[in-house]
Design a protein around this motif. Structure first.
Motif, PDB file in Angstrom:
ATOM      1  N   ARG A 137       0.804  -1.217   0.000  1.00 58.44           N
ATOM      2  CA  ARG A 137       0.000   0.000   0.000  1.00 58.44           C
ATOM      3  C   ARG A 137       0.844   1.277   0.000  1.00 58.44           C
ATOM      4  O   ARG A 137       0.297   2.364   0.066  1.00 58.44           O
ATOM      5  N   ASN A 138       2.169   1.141  -0.038  1.00 62.99           N
ATOM      6  CA  ASN A 138       3.030   2.307  -0.214  1.00 62.99           C
ATOM      7  C   ASN A 138       3.361   2.479  -1.690  1.00 62.99           C
ATOM      8  O   ASN A 138       3.212   1.562  -2.492  1.00 62.99           O
ATOM      9  N   ILE A 139       3.828   3.713  -2.036  1.00 64.97           N
ATOM     10  CA  ILE A 139       4.152   4.023  -3.423  1.00 64.97           C
ATOM     11  C   ILE A 139       5.662   4.106  -3.572  1.00 64.97           C
ATOM     12  O   ILE A 139       6.356   4.707  -2.737  1.00 64.97           O
ATOM     13  N   VAL A 140       6.177   3.505  -4.637  1.00 65.25           N
ATOM     14  CA  VAL A 140       7.598   3.573  -4.952  1.00 65.25           C
ATOM     15  C   VAL A 140       7.735   4.129  -6.371  1.00 65.25           C
ATOM     16  O   VAL A 140       6.945   3.813  -7.261  1.00 65.25           O
ATOM     17  N   ASP A 141       8.718   5.030  -6.550  1.00 59.21           N
ATOM     18  CA  ASP A 141       8.994   5.584  -7.873  1.00 59.21           C
ATOM     19  C   ASP A 141      10.040   4.728  -8.574  1.00 59.21           C
ATOM     20  O   ASP A 141      11.074   4.386  -7.990  1.00 59.21           O
ATOM     21  N   VAL A 178      12.579  12.180 -26.976  1.00 55.00           N
ATOM     22  CA  VAL A 178      13.998  12.215 -26.604  1.00 55.00           C
ATOM     23  C   VAL A 178      14.746  12.952 -27.709  1.00 55.00           C
ATOM     24  O   VAL A 178      14.665  12.574 -28.888  1.00 55.00           O
ATOM     25  N   PRO A 179      15.483  14.027 -27.352  1.00 54.88           N
ATOM     26  CA  PRO A 179      16.184  14.812 -28.394  1.00 54.88           C
ATOM     27  C   PRO A 179      17.310  13.985 -28.999  1.00 54.88           C
ATOM     28  O   PRO A 179      17.776  12.997 -28.444  1.00 54.88           O
ATOM     29  N   ALA A 180      17.754  14.473 -30.177  1.00 55.59           N
ATOM     30  CA  ALA A 180      18.876  13.824 -30.853  1.00 55.59           C
ATOM     31  C   ALA A 180      20.107  13.874 -29.967  1.00 55.59           C
ATOM     32  O   ALA A 180      20.422  14.906 -29.364  1.00 55.59           O
ATOM     33  N   ASN A 181      20.776  12.729 -29.858  1.00 50.37           N
ATOM     34  CA  ASN A 181      21.984  12.598 -29.040  1.00 50.37           C
ATOM     35  C   ASN A 181      21.744  13.087 -27.607  1.00 50.37           C
ATOM     36  O   ASN A 181      22.650  13.619 -26.960  1.00 50.37           O
ATOM     37  N   GLY A 182      20.505  12.889 -27.141  1.00 51.20           N
ATOM     38  CA  GLY A 182      20.173  13.346 -25.796  1.00 51.20           C
ATOM     39  C   GLY A 182      19.498  12.249 -24.991  1.00 51.20           C
ATOM     40  O   GLY A 182      19.401  11.092 -25.410  1.00 51.20           O
ATOM     41  N   GLU A 183      19.003  12.607 -23.818  1.00 51.29           N
ATOM     42  CA  GLU A 183      18.341  11.637 -22.943  1.00 51.29           C
ATOM     43  C   GLU A 183      17.221  12.318 -22.187  1.00 51.29           C
ATOM     44  O   GLU A 183      17.220  13.544 -21.994  1.00 51.29           O
ATOM     45  N   THR A 184      16.251  11.486 -21.767  1.00 54.27           N
ATOM     46  CA  THR A 184      15.085  11.974 -21.029  1.00 54.27           C
ATOM     47  C   THR A 184      14.775  10.966 -19.922  1.00 54.27           C
ATOM     48  O   THR A 184      14.908   9.752 -20.114  1.00 54.27           O
ATOM     49  N   THR A 185      14.361  11.442 -18.783  1.00 53.16           N
ATOM     50  CA  THR A 185      14.019  10.591 -17.642  1.00 53.16           C
ATOM     51  C   THR A 185      12.540  10.770 -17.312  1.00 53.16           C
ATOM     52  O   THR A 185      12.037  11.895 -17.269  1.00 53.16           O
ATOM     53  N   THR A 186      11.833   9.628 -17.115  1.00 46.88           N
ATOM     54  CA  THR A 186      10.441   9.647 -16.678  1.00 46.88           C
ATOM     55  C   THR A 186      10.289   8.654 -15.527  1.00 46.88           C
ATOM     56  O   THR A 186      11.241   7.918 -15.193  1.00 46.88           O
ATOM     57  N   THR A 187       9.118   8.607 -14.919  1.00 43.11           N
ATOM     58  CA  THR A 187       8.923   7.806 -13.706  1.00 43.11           C
ATOM     59  C   THR A 187       7.625   7.015 -13.793  1.00 43.11           C
ATOM     60  O   THR A 187       6.590   7.552 -14.197  1.00 43.11           O
ATOM     61  N   PHE A 188       7.711   5.734 -13.414  1.00 42.45           N
ATOM     62  CA  PHE A 188       6.523   4.917 -13.168  1.00 42.45           C
ATOM     63  C   PHE A 188       6.333   4.816 -11.665  1.00 42.45           C
ATOM     64  O   PHE A 188       7.297   4.574 -10.917  1.00 42.45           O
ATOM     65  N   GLN A 189       5.077   4.999 -11.207  1.00 40.12           N
ATOM     66  CA  GLN A 189       4.774   4.852  -9.784  1.00 40.12           C
ATOM     67  C   GLN A 189       4.044   3.526  -9.563  1.00 40.12           C
ATOM     68  O   GLN A 189       3.095   3.210 -10.283  1.00 40.12           O
ATOM     69  N   CYS A 190       4.495   2.777  -8.574  1.00 39.86           N
ATOM     70  CA  CYS A 190       3.931   1.451  -8.287  1.00 39.86           C
ATOM     71  C   CYS A 190       3.456   1.419  -6.846  1.00 39.86           C
ATOM     72  O   CYS A 190       4.180   1.818  -5.922  1.00 39.86           O
ATOM     73  N   GLN A 191       2.220   0.937  -6.657  1.00 37.10           N
ATOM     74  CA  GLN A 191       1.630   0.811  -5.324  1.00 37.10           C
ATOM     75  C   GLN A 191       1.013  -0.575  -5.168  1.00 37.10           C
ATOM     76  O   GLN A 191      -0.084  -0.833  -5.643  1.00 37.10           O
TER      77      GLN A 191
END
Length: 735
Positions: A137-141, A178-191
């Motif tokens: 019942r807790n949330i983890v990113d 995601v840009p050319a020669n770049g990076e992007t970070t996103t998050t999934f939340q799990c409960q």
């Protein structure tokens, strides 16, 4: 200017293109020695933005031979792979020309265009750690980093798989750019859900990234659901006694006490339990846990029985025993149960109180010296009740032990052996065992006895049908054997299954294991002639075991029934057989299917039959269609349809015997299930649907035979069983 005069170098091309995974490309480098001495030359190629590795190209030759001033050396450079893995675009290559003999060098620049490969995956997906931890019942990113190694921006769909979709907050998919020669970070939340719905363990998941051009990549991780909760432990009751109630009378059967142990798994750990019983008193008792190692599901209450069996003294004082219970959990991460132990108390009383010791000794003496009851030595095949013989009332029984016994009925309604077989004729039965007592023995034969019949009205003679096809006759009052009937033309040992007299006792019918029916006649009270008056036989192809006979009330029709669920109607006057056609719902007509017994309701044309499927069927033989045209008697058995009044299930196993009471108000049935039932009948001789059957008796073994008579005291019913016992019951229909 000095360097140009010493080393003169040029490229064969200024721009080349290369596709990783395809064919290699080449370019040439020409070097001229402009110095005034001999010199050898070497090449070194570097790509902007690449590392120090040089396995992406090949030189030919590696090192030139020493050249005199003014001589020329040609090098061939072959591009084998991309100098920058997974890079698409233009790279400047620097070609360095140098000589160990000269202090100067020459640098040339070439533009290398790296084209995309069809199998090139330009996406990279990464997780900051492989393992994530979370409580129910807790949330983890779960952060996800996506890198684009291509020279163009990419639309990427991220999907989290192999986890329950209900655990993911929001959605299991993300769309990012995601840009050319770049990076992007996103998050999934799990409960994860609450503890009783998710066991504590590792749950693997996969993050799949897919670009708009079809390139995919994935990263794997582990979500560890951490343990939480506790194990509740309770005992009901904590104090018991043996015996459970006050021991005013001896009770030696109470040998153990059962404590109910209750475990509620309020955690998310799947547990298996071991129970330890401690204390000095535990060493003196037999301890049993059932089940021995219970499994404790999440969120449920599990019951386990602790059975303690101490040694009970016969006499003496009561004892108070103490036990400590310690549950051991298979997964101790959350510690022990709550509470960790329980204390139990057991008070044990002696089997016999002192003031009852003398009474108990007298009871034991009575049990030890009680005489062994007199029974047959094998299963009983037939019983008959007589109310008018010289030993009235009388029960007669015949058995597989080749003996006939007679039983008197006491005023309490119990059976007692009646009469004695003379000592000179007392011998071993065909079971090769000596009867324990001659009391009640009327006769011993050398063959198993299948059926009995008493001469009507007088009831002074008994006829017995034997296994070898003979009929033997005895005088009931004197116990003297009179004579034997045997068809002189019958050279087989065709066993007799049933015997039946006409009301005037002048005709005797016998049915055999081959399906043959024989009848004997006598004039007056003289003996029957051994030569039968009639031999009734069905065609060979319709042969069957004829287990039961019944005469219609007007004695014009004889019914034989038995194997293959065959019911044969015989016209007594002309001896012509016809087979009663059964309804379609009377299934199972193989060689192991039988009509075991048939009887007419008194003074009616209603025929009842009991079968091996547990059913009783009633037909009205006054309402029959004309029999089908008959062919040759040796080939055909004419079929006749009669009105079926009723058919109902009496038992799930064979019904062996059925009888009507003289007033036609009841039908009594018995069979392999050991039950004797009385079925209420209507005035039309059909089962009364508003009445449940009355249970007369439930016996521990198969009932093989019934007989009944009625008098002012009610209906007396005698039964013979496979356990070699004969029993008597009084049935009062009005109670």
């Amino acid at each position: 200017m000095l360097a140009s005069s010493i080393i003169d170098a040029s490229l064969s091309a200024q721009n080349i293109a290369f596709r990783p995974g395809g064919s290699s490309v080449c370019f040439g480098v020409s070097v001229i020695n402009r110095s005034n001495q001999f010199a050898s030359f070497q090449l070194e190629i570097k790509a902007a933005g690449a590392g120090e590795q040089s396995n992406w190209y090949r030189l030919s030759p590696d090192v030139s031979t020493a050249k005199s001033p003014g001589d020329r050396t040609d090098f061939q450079v072959e591009i084998l792979d991309s100098p920058i893995p997974n890079f698409v675009g233009i790279v400047n290559l620097t070609v360095r020309v140098f000589s160990p003999q000269l202090s100067e060098e020459r640098r040339l620049v070439l533009r290398l265009t790296l084209e995309p490969s069809g199998e090139l995956n330009l996406l990279r997906v990464g997780l900051p750690t492989e393992r994530f931890q979370v409580y129910p019942r807790n949330i983890v990113d779960i952060p996800v980093n996506v890198k684009n190694l291509g020279s163009q921006p990419s639309q990427v769909r991220l999907q989290c798989t192999q986890l329950e979709s209900s655990w993911l907050v929001g959605s299991s998919e993300r769309y990012i750019e995601v840009p050319a020669n770049g990076e992007t970070t996103t998050t999934f939340q799990c409960q994860p859900p609450r503890a009783d719905r998710v066991p504590s363990r590792d749950y693997r998941f996969i993050i799949i990234a897919k670009s708009h051009v079809g390139s995919t990549f994935e990263a794997q991780g582990i979500l560890e659901v951490l343990p939480v909760g506790f194990m509740q432990f309770e005992v009901q009751p904590q104090q018991q006694r043996i015996p459970a109630k006050a021991p005013w009378l001896p009770n030696w059967r109470s040998r153990s006490a059962t404590f109910q142990l209750l475990f509620k798994n309020n955690s998310n750990l799947l547990q298996t339990l071991d129970l330890e019983v401690r204390g000095q008193d535990a060493k003196r008792c037999q301890i049993q846990v059932s089940p021995e190692k219970p499994v404790l599901p999440l969120g449920e209450i599990t019951s386990t029985n602790l059975i303690i069996s101490p040694r009970r003294p016969w006499i003496g004082w009561s004892q108070k025993l103490k036990f400590e219970l310690k549950p051991w959990l298979s997964d101790p991460r959350l510690g022990s149960s709550d509470p960790a132990t329980q204390i139990l108390f057991l008070k044990v009383f002696p089997i016999v109180p002192l003031w009852l010791l003398l009474a108990l000794l007298s009871i034991i003496a009575a049990v030890v010296f009680r005489p062994t009851p007199i029974t047959h030595l094998a299963g009983v095949n037939a019983v008959r009740l007589s109310g008018t013989s010289g030993r009235s009332p009388l029960v007669m029984s015949a058995s597989d032990d080749c003996s006939i016994r007679t039983w008197g009925v006491t005023e309490w309604g119990t059976l007692t052996p009646q009469g004695n077989l003379s000592k000179e004729t007392l011998a071993k039965t065909c079971t090769d065992a000596q009867p324990k007592s001659s009391k009640g023995l009327l006769a011993i034969t050398q063959q198993a006895i299948r059926s009995l019949a008493l001469v009507p009205v007088k009831n002074n003679q008994v006829f017995a049908g034997l296994e070898n096809g003979t009929v033997q006759v005895w005088d009931i009052n004197t116990g003297k054997g009179l004579y034997t009937l045997k068809d002189p033309k019958d050279q087989t040992s065709d066993r007799i299954l049933d015997l039946m007299f006409t009301r005037n006792s002048l005709t005797l019918y016998a049915s055999y294991g081959s399906g043959t029916i024989r009848s004997w006649q006598r004039p007056g009270d003289v003996r029957f002639d051994s030569k039968p008056a009639k031999v009734l036989q069905v065609p060979n192809r319709f042969a069957y075991q004829a287990w039961s006979l019944a005469l219609s009330p007007d004695e014009k029709m004889l019914v034989s029934a038995g194997q293959f669920k065959r019911l044969v109607l015989w016209d007594v006057a002309n001896s012509q057989p016809r087979q009663l056609r059964l309804s379609e719902n009377a299934q199972n007509r193989g060689e192991n299917d039988f009509f075991w017994d048939v009887n007419f309701a008194p003074n009616t044309p209603i025929l009842a039959a009991a079968d091996s499927d547990g059913y009783v069927t009633l037909w009205d033989l006054s309402r029959c269609q004309k029999p089908a045209p008959k062919g040759s008697p040796k080939e055909q058995l004419p079929q006749q349809s009669c009105e079926q009044r009723a058919r109902w299930q009496v038992s799930k196993t064979s019904v062996r015997s059925i009888l009507f009471t003289p007033d036609r108000r009841w039908l009594v049935s018995a069979g392999d299930d050991g039950q004797i039932l009385a079925w209420r009948l209507t005035a039309k001789v059909t089962p009364d649907p508003t009445q449940k059957p009355k249970r007369i008796a439930t016996l521990p073994s198969r009932i093989t035979s019934l007989d009944l008579i009625a008098n002012e005291q009610g209906v007396w019913i005698a039964s013979g069983c496979a356990d070699a016992r004969v029993r008597l019951y009084r049935f009062n229909p009005d109670e």
